[in-house]
Design an enzyme around this catalytic site. Structure first.
Site, PDB file in Angstrom:
ATOM      1  N   GLU A  26       0.826  -1.214   0.000  1.00 15.96           N
ATOM      2  CA  GLU A  26       0.000   0.000   0.000  1.00 15.96           C
ATOM      3  C   GLU A  26       0.854   1.256   0.000  1.00 15.96           C
ATOM      4  O   GLU A  26       2.034   1.236   0.376  1.00 15.96           O
ATOM      5  CB  GLU A  26      -0.943   0.000   1.203  1.00 15.96           C
ATOM      6  N   LYS A  87      -5.611  10.730   0.641  1.00 12.57           N
ATOM      7  CA  LYS A  87      -5.678   9.417   1.277  1.00 12.57           C
ATOM      8  C   LYS A  87      -6.914   8.706   0.735  1.00 12.57           C
ATOM      9  O   LYS A  87      -8.036   9.169   0.960  1.00 12.57           O
ATOM     10  CB  LYS A  87      -5.746   9.595   2.796  1.00 12.57           C
ATOM     11  N   VAL A 107      -5.341   0.402   3.366  1.00 11.05           N
ATOM     12  CA  VAL A 107      -5.545  -1.044   3.353  1.00 11.05           C
ATOM     13  C   VAL A 107      -6.833  -1.369   2.598  1.00 11.05           C
ATOM     14  O   VAL A 107      -6.870  -2.282   1.762  1.00 11.05           O
ATOM     15  CB  VAL A 107      -5.599  -1.605   4.793  1.00 11.05           C
ATOM     16  N   ASP A 137     -16.345   5.969  14.482  1.00  7.77           N
ATOM     17  CA  ASP A 137     -15.158   6.031  13.637  1.00  7.77           C
ATOM     18  C   ASP A 137     -14.534   4.648  13.557  1.00  7.77           C
ATOM     19  O   ASP A 137     -13.760   4.233  14.415  1.00  7.77           O
ATOM     20  CB  ASP A 137     -14.146   7.055  14.157  1.00  7.77           C
ATOM     21  N   SER A 139     -12.628   2.106  10.752  1.00  5.22           N
ATOM     22  CA  SER A 139     -11.978   2.109   9.443  1.00  5.22           C
ATOM     23  C   SER A 139     -12.737   1.252   8.434  1.00  5.22           C
ATOM     24  O   SER A 139     -13.222   0.162   8.761  1.00  5.22           O
ATOM     25  CB  SER A 139     -10.559   1.568   9.580  1.00  5.22           C
ATOM     26  N   ALA A 140     -12.805   1.739   7.206  1.00  6.50           N
ATOM     27  CA  ALA A 140     -13.393   0.946   6.117  1.00  6.50           C
ATOM     28  C   ALA A 140     -12.519  -0.260   5.787  1.00  6.50           C
ATOM     29  O   ALA A 140     -12.918  -1.122   5.009  1.00  6.50           O
ATOM     30  CB  ALA A 140     -13.583   1.819   4.885  1.00  6.50           C
ATOM     31  N   ASP A 141     -11.335  -0.325   6.396  1.00  9.36           N
ATOM     32  CA  ASP A 141     -10.505  -1.530   6.225  1.00  9.36           C
ATOM     33  C   ASP A 141     -11.320  -2.766   6.618  1.00  9.36           C
ATOM     34  O   ASP A 141     -11.231  -3.811   5.974  1.00  9.36           O
ATOM     35  CB  ASP A 141      -9.261  -1.469   7.126  1.00  9.36           C
ATOM     36  N   LYS A 158      -3.660  -1.374  14.448  1.00  7.92           N
ATOM     37  CA  LYS A 158      -2.836  -0.362  15.108  1.00  7.92           C
ATOM     38  C   LYS A 158      -3.249  -0.196  16.567  1.00  7.92           C
ATOM     39  O   LYS A 158      -4.428  -0.178  16.901  1.00  7.92           O
ATOM     40  CB  LYS A 158      -2.907   0.951  14.335  1.00  7.92           C
TER      41      LYS A 158
END
Ligand code: PSU
Ligand code: MN
Length: 317
Positions: A26, A87, A107, A137, A139-141, A158
């Site tokens: 990435e 991003k 990602v 909140d 992540s769309a990961d 993370k």
């Protein structure tokens, strides 16, 4: 105008056509996760590590609206240093193409593009997930990995996130998670997050077998997360980690940082507040993951699946 369709580096296209091993990488961690100028050095080093393992690296990103699978060195250098690099999560890809911008894929963005390209293995640092104290909140990961057939080699999620909540979401979403030679789920900067997972892989070949099984069974549409911990002797001191994180979260709230700026803000805070110690760990993580991903890709290519190379089922790339 530049193409609307993704552009492939010739070497990546040739490798994919012949079934040779390819590892997707990435660009968000290059453009937004690591400080300059270390970021470019690391991006190059990671590609080198993949090559040493016998696989072809394909770093994914967007140049002037064109999605590129296998950025060349000048493009990598551009994304590592240009003042305006967007991003790009999966939802941003078409909008960014229409706007003709330069962008780095997360990602979510990278894994979706890689799977669509037929790449089976992807290496990154750590996944996004559920943020602390900000329940909306997430992540769309996570949702992307639920429907993207790819192995993601990472050091867990993370540690700036709510790791327990993220693991619960991964379970709900049906994302497969296994530790690499451990059932202790890694915590990115630290080797052990304190959470356990049900499965572990003993070897790159075993990961490759799982990838083939996933494809052959045609039941599970999503990703397999290979959680590869940083060795304990190389981790960030857990006490230092907790202190710096608490301070970072407090500053972030005071400065009202939200949305997609949160992750880069906290990573950058870590790198400054630990005087580069977290940066060393972050680099080590990415390099380790690229090495393991290279081995998995080689193992995967060495034993072609009994089934066809193209999924015909839901969610397939
Ligand atoms: N791994 C790293 N550094 C990073 C990232 C991963 O070592 O910067 C990036 C990935 O691109 C991941 C993103 O998708 O952080 C998560 O961002 P968000 O929390 O806004 O979804
Ligand atoms: Mn977010």
């Amino acid at each position: 105008m530049s193409g609307i369709r993704p552009r492939y580096a010739p070497e990546v296209a040739a490798a994919l056509a012949s079934g040779a091993p390819v590892v997707a990488l990435e660009s968000t961690l290059v453009a937004h996760g690591l400080p300059r100028p270390d970021n470019l050095r690391v991006a190059r080093q990671v590609e080198q590590v993949v090559r040493q393992e016998g696989a072809v690296p394909a770093t994914i990103g967007m140049i002037g609206g064109e999605l590129v699978v296998g950025l060349d060195d000048a493009e990598l250098a551009h994304l590592a240093s240009a003042p305006e690099v967007r991003k790009l999560s999966i939802r941003d890809l078409a909008l960014a193409a229409a706007a003709g911008v330069d962008g780095a894929t997360t990602v979510a963005g990278t894994s979706a593009v890689a799977a669509a390209a037929g790449i089976a293995v992807f290496a990154t640092g750590g996944l996004g997930g559920v943020h602390r104290d900000a329940p909306l909140d997430e992540s769309a990961d996570l949702t992307t990995l639920a429907r993207t057939p790819i192995a993601v080699v990472c050091a867990g999620v993370k540690s700036i996130l709510d790791i327990g909540a993220t693991l619960e979401r991964l379970e709900t979403l049906g994302v497969a998670v296994a530790g690499y030679r451990t059932t202790a789920f890694p915590g990115f900067y630290v080797s052990d997050s304190g959470f356990r997972v049900d499965w572990s892989f003993d070897s790159p070949q075993q990961v490759a077998r799982a990838l083939h099984a996933r494809r052959a069974q045609q039941v599970h549409p999503g990703a397999i997360v290979v959680a590869n911990p940083v060795p304990p002797e190389a981790q960030l001191d857990p006490e230092l980690h907790d202190r710096v994180l608490a301070d970072g979260l407090a500053r972030m709230r005071a400065e009202q940082v939200t949305g997609k700026a949160v992750t880069p803000y906290l990573l950058s805070h870590f790198h400054t507040a630990t005087a580069g110690a977290s940066l060393e760990v972050n680099i080590r993580i990415i390099v380790n993951n690229a090495e393991l991903a290279g081995r998995v890709a080689v193992g995967y290519a060495a034993h072609p699946a009994e089934t066809s190379r193209t999924d015909t089922w839901v969610g397939a790339g």
